[in-house]
Design a protein around this motif. Structure first.
Motif, mmCIF file in Angstrom:
data_model
loop_
_atom_site.group_PDB
_atom_site.id
_atom_site.type_symbol
_atom_site.label_atom_id
_atom_site.label_comp_id
_atom_site.label_asym_id
_atom_site.label_seq_id
_atom_site.Cartn_x
_atom_site.Cartn_y
_atom_site.Cartn_z
ATOM 1 N N VAL A 81 0.856 -1.191 0.000
ATOM 2 C CA VAL A 81 0.000 0.000 0.000
ATOM 3 C C VAL A 81 0.889 1.237 0.000
ATOM 4 C CG1 VAL A 81 -1.939 1.169 1.088
ATOM 5 C CG2 VAL A 81 -1.644 -1.310 1.399
ATOM 6 N N LEU B 132 -7.199 0.065 -0.123
ATOM 7 C CA LEU B 132 -6.927 -1.255 0.445
ATOM 8 C C LEU B 132 -8.209 -2.060 0.569
ATOM 9 C CD1 LEU B 132 -5.031 -3.297 1.789
ATOM 10 C CD2 LEU B 132 -5.320 -2.031 3.945
ATOM 11 N N VAL C 222 -1.461 -0.895 -4.148
ATOM 12 C CA VAL C 222 -2.520 0.066 -3.855
ATOM 13 C C VAL C 222 -1.919 1.462 -3.755
ATOM 14 C CG1 VAL C 222 -4.306 0.750 -2.203
ATOM 15 C CG2 VAL C 222 -3.828 -1.691 -2.593
ATOM 16 N N VAL D 85 0.250 -7.164 4.720
ATOM 17 C CA VAL D 85 -0.035 -5.846 4.157
ATOM 18 C C VAL D 85 1.144 -4.944 4.498
ATOM 19 C CG1 VAL D 85 -1.524 -3.817 4.205
ATOM 20 C CG2 VAL D 85 -2.531 -6.117 4.303
ATOM 21 N N LEU E 136 -4.756 2.470 7.953
ATOM 22 C CA LEU E 136 -4.517 1.343 7.051
ATOM 23 C C LEU E 136 -4.173 0.068 7.828
ATOM 24 C CD1 LEU E 136 -2.479 3.221 4.320
ATOM 25 C CD2 LEU E 136 -4.724 2.157 3.990
#
Length: 370
Positions: free
Chosen positions: A19, A68, A45, A80, A92
């Motif tokens: 991300v 996400l 992402v 992640v 996040l």
């Protein structure tokens, strides 16, 4: 008698999502790819769809998204990797924890101790966990030094010097989130020196008290350009910590003076075994040489070294390093540097609680130059 050899247990291939696709994300994917088939990067992402697409094309990542949430809806994710600006780390990470994923998040993990404690609550409620990127802990030199300090082979720590003297030109601060307490959490102490301060705590253990000063004046930033702190540790030893974004000749230096030896580490943004220099005290040469010759050897500090340990921990059913609680200790030291610098008072470990303004923001009652 007939003997048989059992086949080795097959390790799971971990599904990873990155991300944020800025510069540090490339370091993450490069490190993950170096681990071979143990991990597969399944999605990238970024709020900027074009940037996500360019990143995915460069690294052959099959899926892109601007949130996400979209990727997590596709199916199970093991890892992640949060590589976004600091102000988005907690939200996040909470989203990833909610589906039981393991979060690997860049430093600083949060903008404040309050945010970190909120994330700790989310971690307790999840089957997943948070590992904070602390790559300088994982080079073999620091790993070995830490073990030798803990077992007393080099004697008691006496005094340590921790210098993060880097240079950032005006253009560095033109990125909108940089140079503010609201979006970056602080200046060179929070963004640069935190790496070496983390090593300091990994090697020496708990700190007890800090006195600090900070200054700003030559860069277009709301945060400090320089901070200087004196730290007392639980074992009674002292450390001098300097963080700078205005040092034209950049260097990163850590020097540990112990009873039987001085260990010096000089590098810039990453080190190997050859960056260490060990000097034995008179009469201790043979013992110090033998101690420093121990394993581990040959592993440079890197994201790869930490990510390898993360995967090993997951395969073994353990908690990936560096756990959020340990990262909070480092962030508490950073917060104490700011509080001492902005109030002119010494700050003790554990003093910054929910009633303290520096618990909710690193600039607390306000930077001295406001």
């Amino acid at each position: 008698m007939v003997t048989t050899t059992q086949p080795a247990a097959r390790r799971a291939v971990r599904r990873a999502v990155v991300v944020g696709t800025g510069a540090i994300a490339h370091s993450h994917v490069r490190a993950l790819r170096a681990l071979g088939d143990r991990v597969e990067v399944v999605a990238a992402v970024d709020v900027d769809a074009d940037r996500a697409a360019a990143f995915a094309a460069e690294w052959s990542v099959p899926r892109t998204a601007t949130t996400l949430t979209e990727v997590l809806a596709d199916g199970p994710v093991d890892l992640v990797h949060v590589c976004t600006p600091p102000s988005s780390h907690v939200a996040l990470s909470e989203e990833a924890l909610a589906v039981g994923a393991t979060v690997v998040v860049e430093k600083p993990v949060a903008l404040s101790l309050a945010e970190t404690d909120r994330l700790l609550d989310a971690e307790r409620a999840s089957s997943g966990s948070v590992a904070v990127v602390s790559q300088h802990r994982f080079g073999s030199g620091v790993q070995r030094l830490r073990a030798l300090v803990q077992d007393g082979s080099l004697g008691r720590p006496l005094v340590t010097t921790c210098l993060t003297q880097w240079y950032r030109a005006d253009a560095y601060f033109q990125v909108p989130w940089r140079g503010t307490f609201a979006l970056e959490g602080g200046g060179t102490t929070m963004g640069h020196g935190i790496h070496q301060m983390d090593v300091l705590l990994a090697v020496l253990g708990p700190w007890e008290e800090v006195s600090a000063m900070a200054a700003r004046g030559s860069r277009p930033t709301q945060t400090e350009e320089v901070s200087v702190a004196t730290v007392r540790f639980a074992d009674g030893s002292l450390a001098s910590v300097v963080n700078s974004a205005v040092s034209v000749r950049e260097t990163t230096v850590m020097r540990f003076d112990l009873e039987f030896a001085t260990v010096e580490l000089t590098h810039l943004y990453g080190y190997g075994d050859d960056d260490f220099r060990v000097t034995a005290a008179p009469g201790h040469e043979a013992a110090v040489e033998a101690a420093w010759a121990r394993e581990p050897q040959g592993v440079p500090s890197s994201h790869r070294a930490q990510f390898l340990d993360v995967l090993d921990a997951l395969d073994g059913g353990g908690v990936p390093p560096v756990p959020l609680a340990a990262a909070r200790d480092t962030l508490e030291l950073v917060a104490a540097v700011y509080e001492s610098a902005f109030t002119g008072k010494a700050v003790r470990r554990g003093q910054i609680d929910a009633d303290d303004p520096f618990w909710t923001a690193m600039d607390g009652t306000g930077a001295v130059w406001r």
